[in-house]
Design an enzyme around this catalytic site. Structure first.
Site, PDB file in Angstrom:
ATOM      1  N   GLY A  11       0.776  -1.177  -0.126  1.00  0.00           N
ATOM      2  CA  GLY A  11      -0.026   0.074  -0.095  1.00  0.00           C
ATOM      3  C   GLY A  11       0.991   1.312  -0.113  1.00  0.00           C
ATOM      4  N   GLY A  12       1.813   1.262  -0.708  1.00  0.00           N
ATOM      5  CA  GLY A  12       2.949   2.279  -0.811  1.00  0.00           C
ATOM      6  C   GLY A  12       2.623   3.450  -1.736  1.00  0.00           C
ATOM      7  NE  ARG A  14      -4.737   5.279  -3.227  1.00  0.00           N
ATOM      8  CZ  ARG A  14      -5.727   4.939  -2.439  1.00  0.00           C
ATOM      9  NH1 ARG A  14      -6.177   5.585  -1.236  1.00  0.00           N
ATOM     10  NH2 ARG A  14      -6.271   3.938  -2.742  1.00  0.00           N
ATOM     11  CG  ASP A  62      -5.260  -8.004  -4.517  1.00  0.00           C
ATOM     12  OD1 ASP A  62      -5.353  -8.140  -3.495  1.00  0.00           O
ATOM     13  OD2 ASP A  62      -6.506  -7.779  -5.186  1.00  0.00           O
ATOM     14  CB  VAL A  63      -1.659  -7.650  -0.129  1.00  0.00           C
ATOM     15  CG1 VAL A  63      -0.637  -6.745  -0.377  1.00  0.00           C
ATOM     16  CG2 VAL A  63      -3.311  -6.957   0.377  1.00  0.00           C
ATOM     17  CG  ASN A  89       0.443   1.066   4.976  1.00  0.00           C
ATOM     18  OD1 ASN A  89      -0.080   1.889   5.827  1.00  0.00           O
ATOM     19  ND2 ASN A  89       0.177   1.407   3.661  1.00  0.00           N
ATOM     20  CE1 TYR A 154      -9.504  -0.324   8.623  1.00  0.00           C
ATOM     21  CE2 TYR A 154     -10.167   0.918  10.698  1.00  0.00           C
ATOM     22  CZ  TYR A 154      -9.297   0.624   9.506  1.00  0.00           C
ATOM     23  OH  TYR A 154      -8.115   1.534   9.793  1.00  0.00           O
ATOM     24  CE  LYS A 158      -6.411  -1.831   9.710  1.00  0.00           C
ATOM     25  NZ  LYS A 158      -5.234  -1.637   8.979  1.00  0.00           N
ATOM     26  CB  ILE A 187      -3.631   9.271   9.496  1.00  0.00           C
ATOM     27  CG1 ILE A 187      -3.426   8.814  10.780  1.00  0.00           C
ATOM     28  CG2 ILE A 187      -2.584   9.914   8.758  1.00  0.00           C
ATOM     29  CD1 ILE A 187      -2.695   9.775  11.742  1.00  0.00           C
TER      30      ILE A 187
HETATM   31  P1  NDP Z   1      -5.238   4.782   1.663  1.00  0.00           P
HETATM   32  O1  NDP Z   1      -6.391   4.594   1.124  1.00  0.00           O
HETATM   33  O2  NDP Z   1      -4.685   5.918   1.293  1.00  0.00           O
HETATM   34  O3  NDP Z   1      -4.233   4.006   0.914  1.00  0.00           O
HETATM   35  C1  NDP Z   1      -4.284   2.594   1.098  1.00  0.00           C
HETATM   36  C2  NDP Z   1      -3.073   1.895   0.076  1.00  0.00           C
HETATM   37  O4  NDP Z   1      -3.388   0.341   0.418  1.00  0.00           O
HETATM   38  C3  NDP Z   1      -2.876   2.242  -1.167  1.00  0.00           C
HETATM   39  O5  NDP Z   1      -1.921   2.192  -1.636  1.00  0.00           O
HETATM   40  C4  NDP Z   1      -3.946   0.873  -1.934  1.00  0.00           C
HETATM   41  O6  NDP Z   1      -3.423   0.768  -3.224  1.00  0.00           O
HETATM   42  C5  NDP Z   1      -3.392  -0.012  -0.988  1.00  0.00           C
HETATM   43  N1  NDP Z   1      -3.988  -1.395  -1.246  1.00  0.00           N
HETATM   44  C6  NDP Z   1      -5.356  -1.483  -0.519  1.00  0.00           C
HETATM   45  N2  NDP Z   1      -5.862  -2.793  -0.943  1.00  0.00           N
HETATM   46  C7  NDP Z   1      -4.937  -3.612  -1.553  1.00  0.00           C
HETATM   47  C8  NDP Z   1      -4.568  -4.428  -2.070  1.00  0.00           C
HETATM   48  N3  NDP Z   1      -5.803  -5.695  -1.983  1.00  0.00           N
HETATM   49  N4  NDP Z   1      -3.527  -5.068  -2.398  1.00  0.00           N
HETATM   50  C9  NDP Z   1      -2.270  -4.037  -2.464  1.00  0.00           C
HETATM   51  N5  NDP Z   1      -2.333  -2.835  -2.148  1.00  0.00           N
HETATM   52  C10 NDP Z   1      -3.692  -2.322  -1.326  1.00  0.00           C
HETATM   53  O7  NDP Z   1      -4.960   4.354   3.428  1.00  0.00           O
HETATM   54  P2  NDP Z   1      -4.198   5.238   4.477  1.00  0.00           P
HETATM   55  O8  NDP Z   1      -2.889   5.498   3.921  1.00  0.00           O
HETATM   56  O9  NDP Z   1      -5.139   5.962   5.165  1.00  0.00           O
HETATM   57  O10 NDP Z   1      -4.072   3.549   5.372  1.00  0.00           O
HETATM   58  C11 NDP Z   1      -2.929   2.958   5.389  1.00  0.00           C
HETATM   59  C12 NDP Z   1      -3.206   1.891   6.250  1.00  0.00           C
HETATM   60  O11 NDP Z   1      -3.282   2.513   7.658  1.00  0.00           O
HETATM   61  C13 NDP Z   1      -4.479   1.192   6.312  1.00  0.00           C
HETATM   62  O12 NDP Z   1      -4.030  -0.195   6.847  1.00  0.00           O
HETATM   63  C14 NDP Z   1      -5.305   1.763   7.035  1.00  0.00           C
HETATM   64  O13 NDP Z   1      -6.278   0.706   7.705  1.00  0.00           O
HETATM   65  C15 NDP Z   1      -4.481   2.261   8.367  1.00  0.00           C
HETATM   66  N6  NDP Z   1      -4.836   3.300   9.062  1.00  0.00           N
HETATM   67  C16 NDP Z   1      -5.312   4.480   8.626  1.00  0.00           C
HETATM   68  C17 NDP Z   1      -6.071   5.430   9.459  1.00  0.00           C
HETATM   69  C18 NDP Z   1      -6.257   6.731   8.834  1.00  0.00           C
HETATM   70  O14 NDP Z   1      -6.903   7.660   9.364  1.00  0.00           O
HETATM   71  N7  NDP Z   1      -6.047   6.996   7.366  1.00  0.00           N
HETATM   72  C19 NDP Z   1      -6.012   5.346  10.668  1.00  0.00           C
HETATM   73  C20 NDP Z   1      -5.759   3.746  11.229  1.00  0.00           C
HETATM   74  C21 NDP Z   1      -5.198   3.010  10.353  1.00  0.00           C
HETATM   75  P3  NDP Z   1      -4.127   1.564  -4.364  1.00  0.00           P
HETATM   76  O15 NDP Z   1      -3.432   3.075  -4.454  1.00  0.00           O
HETATM   77  O16 NDP Z   1      -3.686   0.996  -5.755  1.00  0.00           O
HETATM   78  O17 NDP Z   1      -5.677   1.282  -4.240  1.00  0.00           O
END
Ligand code: NDP
Length: 246
Positions: A11-12, A14, A62-63, A89, A154, A158, A187
């Site tokens: 999930g790198g 964004r 896809d993870v 992540n 969710y 978690k 966040i």
């Molecule tokens: P974003 O929605 O901004 O980014 C999610 C990332 O995960 C993207 O890179 C996305 O890829 C990737 N992703 C989602 N599903 C898959 C998959 N099946 N395979 C590979 N990659 C995948 O989320 P955040 O940055 O906000 O969140 C990151 C982590 O932090 C998550 O685990 C979230 O639960 C956790 N978190 C976030 C909080 C918040 O307030 N934002 C609070 C607490 C925890 P793509 O760009 O291609 O879709």
């Protein structure tokens, strides 16, 4: 500066994952990041990191898919060497009443958030155990600690990540592999883009530090836990939430 260590972040493309990839790149790590579909964001993050290091690769994986993950990790390790740090992540959330949560919603959240962690850990651990070193950082959420209304699926995933972290840390301590968890609060990322202004304001007001956090603040905590400054820390959950829960 190339410290020849390799950090793999899922999930790198964004949000928190992109900030974490950038943080480790600044510290001289070689970076592999996975993303699911958002190629535009992945390309943006790749170009940003390549201004610091040429050792950055973005793989569309896809993870949830066990075989693709094993294959992609093998490829990443051939290119940049064995994975020293895994940051699991990638995650998704859905805000819905539990009674309206479909089996499909439930499965996609568990398969991504906890299934992905299983798939990634399986892929990197054989080499870490053989080398007797490595660090895994999992990303939970404060809702995994307290539970959140309308986010049962969710919160379940978690909370499972926290259980996974603690159990695996016990198993891997003798192999000199540390496993720790970061549990962010609210966040500012696309995950929260659907929240209206009123909800965002109320979340800020409920946070003792009176604001929501940035992806960079989470990345700093992730980096700390992976670094030698945390060499005696394993099996722990570090909240990065502005004091929202204590
Ligand atoms: P974003 O929605 O901004 O980014 C999610 C990332 O995960 C993207 O890179 C996305 O890829 C990737 N992703 C989602 N599903 C898959 C998959 N099946 N395979 C590979 N990659 C995948 O989320 P955040 O940055 O906000 O969140 C990151 C982590 O932090 C998550 O685990 C979230 O639960 C956790 N978190 C976030 C909080 C918040 O307030 N934002 C609070 C607490 C925890 P793509 O760009 O291609 O879709």
């Amino acid at each position: 500066m190339d410290n020849q260590k390799h950090c793999l972040i899922t999930g790198g493309s964004r949000g928190i994952g992109a900030a974490t990839a950038y943080r480790f790149a600044k510290e001289g790590y070689r970076i592999t990041f996975f993303y699911r579909s958002d190629s535009e964001s992945a390309q943006y993050t790749l170009e940003r990191i390549r201004k610091i290091t040429s050792y950055c690769q973005a793989l569309k994986v896809d993870v949830r898919d066990y075989d693709s993950v094993q294959e992609a990790v093998r490829y990443a390790e051939e290119e940049f060497g064995p994975v020293d740090v895994l940051v699991s992540n990638a995650g998704i959330s859905k805000i819905k009443l539990f009674t309206e949560t479909t089996k499909e919603d439930w499965d996609s959240i568990q398969d991504t958030n906890i299934g992905g962690l299983y798939n990634l850990s399986q892929a990197v651990l054989h080499s870490m155990i053989k080398r007797h070193e490595g660090s895994i950082i999992t990303i939970s959420s404060m809702w995994g600690v307290t539970g959140a209304s309308c986010e049962v699926a969710y919160s379940t995933s978690k909370a499972a990540i926290i259980g996974f972290t603690k159990a695996l840390a016990l198993e891997l301590g003798p192999s000199n592999i540390r496993v720790n968890c970061v549990a962010p609060g609210v966040i500012d990322t696309e995950m929260n883009a659907s929240l209206d202004d009123e909800t965002r304001d109320s979340l800020s007001e409920n946070t003792p530090l009176c604001r929501i956090g940035t992806p960079e603040e989470v990345a700093d905590a992730v980096y700390f836990l992976a670094s030698d400054n945390a060499s005696f820390i394993t099996g722990q959950v570090l909240g990065v939430n502005g004091g929202y829960i204590t």
